[in-house]
Design a protein around this motif. Structure first.
Motif, PDB file in Angstrom:
ATOM      1  N   GLU A 151      18.382  -6.871   8.034  1.00 41.39           N
ATOM      2  CA  GLU A 151      17.451  -7.741   7.317  1.00 41.39           C
ATOM      3  C   GLU A 151      16.993  -7.124   5.995  1.00 41.39           C
ATOM      4  OE1 GLU A 151      15.849 -11.012   8.119  1.00 41.39           O
ATOM      5  OE2 GLU A 151      17.874 -10.926   8.926  1.00 41.39           O
ATOM      6  N   ASP A 177      12.914  -4.861  -1.236  1.00 40.27           N
ATOM      7  CA  ASP A 177      13.769  -4.149  -0.277  1.00 40.27           C
ATOM      8  C   ASP A 177      13.003  -3.023   0.408  1.00 40.27           C
ATOM      9  OD1 ASP A 177      15.859  -5.792  -0.837  1.00 40.27           O
ATOM     10  OD2 ASP A 177      16.986  -4.352  -2.044  1.00 40.27           O
ATOM     11  N   GLN A 190      23.978 -13.354   6.097  1.00 40.37           N
ATOM     12  CA  GLN A 190      23.675 -12.118   6.815  1.00 40.37           C
ATOM     13  C   GLN A 190      22.276 -12.159   7.412  1.00 40.37           C
ATOM     14  OE1 GLN A 190      24.603  -8.349   4.839  1.00 40.37           O
ATOM     15  NE2 GLN A 190      22.592  -7.559   5.398  1.00 40.37           N
ATOM     16  N   MET A 191      21.295 -12.580   6.627  1.00 38.45           N
ATOM     17  CA  MET A 191      19.923 -12.575   7.111  1.00 38.45           C
ATOM     18  C   MET A 191      19.715 -13.607   8.219  1.00 38.45           C
ATOM     19  SD  MET A 191      18.014 -12.110   3.422  1.00 38.45           S
ATOM     20  CE  MET A 191      16.349 -11.948   4.032  1.00 38.45           C
ATOM     21  N   PRO A 234      25.165  -7.924   0.468  1.00 43.65           N
ATOM     22  CA  PRO A 234      24.700  -8.793  -0.616  1.00 43.65           C
ATOM     23  C   PRO A 234      24.638  -8.094  -1.965  1.00 43.65           C
ATOM     24  CG  PRO A 234      23.322  -9.074   1.322  1.00 43.65           C
ATOM     25  CD  PRO A 234      24.203  -7.877   1.582  1.00 43.65           C
ATOM     26  N   GLU A 235      24.540  -6.762  -1.962  1.00 41.26           N
ATOM     27  CA  GLU A 235      24.475  -6.019  -3.224  1.00 41.26           C
ATOM     28  C   GLU A 235      25.846  -5.465  -3.598  1.00 41.26           C
ATOM     29  OE1 GLU A 235      21.412  -3.134  -2.783  1.00 41.26           O
ATOM     30  OE2 GLU A 235      19.963  -4.576  -2.004  1.00 41.26           O
ATOM     31  N   ALA A 246      23.880 -12.768   1.318  1.00 40.83           N
ATOM     32  CA  ALA A 246      22.557 -12.412   1.823  1.00 40.83           C
ATOM     33  C   ALA A 246      22.032 -13.478   2.776  1.00 40.83           C
ATOM     34  CB  ALA A 246      21.589 -12.223   0.652  1.00 40.83           C
ATOM     35  N   ASP A 252      24.498  -3.447   3.203  1.00 36.68           N
ATOM     36  CA  ASP A 252      24.179  -3.854   1.836  1.00 36.68           C
ATOM     37  C   ASP A 252      25.278  -4.715   1.224  1.00 36.68           C
ATOM     38  OD1 ASP A 252      25.965  -1.761   1.728  1.00 36.68           O
ATOM     39  OD2 ASP A 252      25.150  -0.929  -0.118  1.00 36.68           O
ATOM     40  N   LYS A 291      18.809  -5.500   4.000  1.00 38.13           N
ATOM     41  CA  LYS A 291      19.941  -5.568   3.057  1.00 38.13           C
ATOM     42  C   LYS A 291      20.253  -4.208   2.452  1.00 38.13           C
ATOM     43  CE  LYS A 291      17.918  -8.535   0.419  1.00 38.13           C
ATOM     44  NZ  LYS A 291      16.624  -8.534   1.157  1.00 38.13           N
ATOM     45  N   ARG A 292      20.124  -3.181   3.244  1.00 41.07           N
ATOM     46  CA  ARG A 292      20.418  -1.834   2.766  1.00 41.07           C
ATOM     47  C   ARG A 292      21.552  -1.247   3.594  1.00 41.07           C
ATOM     48  NH1 ARG A 292      16.948   0.807  -0.230  1.00 41.07           N
ATOM     49  NH2 ARG A 292      17.046   2.742   0.947  1.00 41.07           N
TER      50      ARG A 292
END
Length: 369
Positions: free
Chosen positions: A226, A260, A165-166, A235-236, A162, A233, A228-229
């Protein structure tokens, strides 16, 4: 008299803050139902429809309430070897920074209340856009601390994913907006919205989507990353690492889920503000509609302000729906594909967009604005 004006301004700001916060929270909660129903429609399913009150189901609209009750009643679990303080603070950090970003977003034009002009913006900052980016960049701390404090390798890996990525996509997201800043000449979001109220040839609105189409596509893609979907996604990644919140339960897990959706609402609000005129309605001026063919429809100032708020709300709802549609349409990237897209494709394209924008502004300076 000055004391009365100050008290009035403070009261207005408090009320406006509550309206913005409650609006964002309720829309984020409503999106939990939208995600279930919209994905069901896309996949030809019925979707959530079991929760009911007094025998009423109302298309499953009670499911967000049922989810909240379920999360409140669940055990608040903390890993035995984890860092208890950071583990507790992480979800609060994520929600807090997602919420305060809305302070700089104008939800409408000025409104006259008892002879006092009221700006429909919690905080009218000259560097509002810079403030939003600063606040959004702080949200990564909540995600990383969640993975770090859980004492779980998979959580830690999700937090690292995360963070990288962010940070990676925040650079592209910021660079993609430099063209907008160059053209409209301001970091104040209210000024940016008002600048989009001008017209080319008396009928084409100077919205950001028309002056910066490449910037719009880059910003929208980076904003989705940003949040995270899916398709960002990583990070999830339920099928890979479970995610940075794997050791969370109860309302702490619910706060990460809420953050989120808050980020989705924030992304929709920024897309509407920067590229689709914000609260602007084509041909609507301070005294009513003035159409290109000469027609005039006069409206009281209060009606004009409320129409602007309604317009901005509908634009946010549209972009929330669109981001949900993308989320349930595209498959997840591999991590190397995610980084390659951000660093080798989107960032160079954003830098090229700045160069092209500068050249066009020099060559067509009088026509652009």
């Amino acid at each position: 008299m000055d004391g009365k004006n100050m008290c009035f301004d403070i009261l207005v700001k408090i009320v406006l803050t509550l309206i913005v916060i409650m609006g964002a929270l309720n829309l984020a909660g409503f999106l939990t139902w939208v995600e279930r129903k919209q994905s069901a429609v896309i996949q030809d399913r019925i979707g959530a429809n079991r929760a009911r009150i007094f025998g009423l189901r109302l298309l499953g609209l009670f499911h967000p309430l049922a989810d909240m009750i379920k999360l409140i009643m669940k055990e608040d679990f903390t890993p035995r070897l984890g860092h208890k303080t950071l583990h507790m603070l992480a979800p609060f950090i994520s929600v807090f920074f997602a919420l305060i970003a809305f302070a700089a977003i104008p939800i409408g034009d000025h409104l006259m209340l008892w002879g006092h002009p009221v700006s429909l913006q919690v905080s009218n900052m000259n560097v509002g856009l810079l403030y939003i980016f600063a606040v959004m960049s702080m949200g990564v701390y909540g995600v990383f601390l969640a993975g770090f404090s859980s004492n779980n390798n998979y959580s830690f890996l999700g937090g690292l994913r995360a963070s990288s990525q962010m940070i990676s996509y925040e650079i592209t997201m910021g660079v993609s907006l430099i063209g907008i800043i160059m053209i409209y000449g301001s970091l104040n979001l209210q000024d940016l919205v008002q600048a989009q109220g001008h017209y080319w040839l008396s009928w084409i609105p100077q919205w950001g989507i028309f002056v910066q189409p490449v910037g719009f596509l880059l910003f929208m893609t980076a904003a989705m990353a940003e949040t995270k979907r899916a398709p960002f996604d990583l990070p999830e990644g339920e099928s890979e690492i479970i995610g940075y919140f794997v050791e969370y339960s109860g309302m702490k897990f619910g706060m990460f889920m809420l953050s989120d959706f808050l980020e989705t609402v924030l992304a929709a609000a920024l897309l509407a503000t920067l590229f689709f005129g914000g609260w602007q309605i084509p041909y609507l001026f301070s005294d009513g509609f003035h159409f290109p063919w000469g027609g005039v429809w006069l409206i009281p100032q209060t009606g004009v302000a409320l129409l602007g708020v309604l317009s901005f709300s509908l634009k946010i709802i549209f972009f929330c729906w669109f981001l949900m549609m993308v989320r349930w349409t595209l498959p997840r990237f591999r991590y190397d594909q995610l980084m390659r897209l951000g660093w080798k494709m989107m960032l160079p394209l954003a830098l090229m967009n700045i160069l092209v924008t500068g050249l066009i502004m020099v060559l067509l300076k009088e026509f652009i604005l």
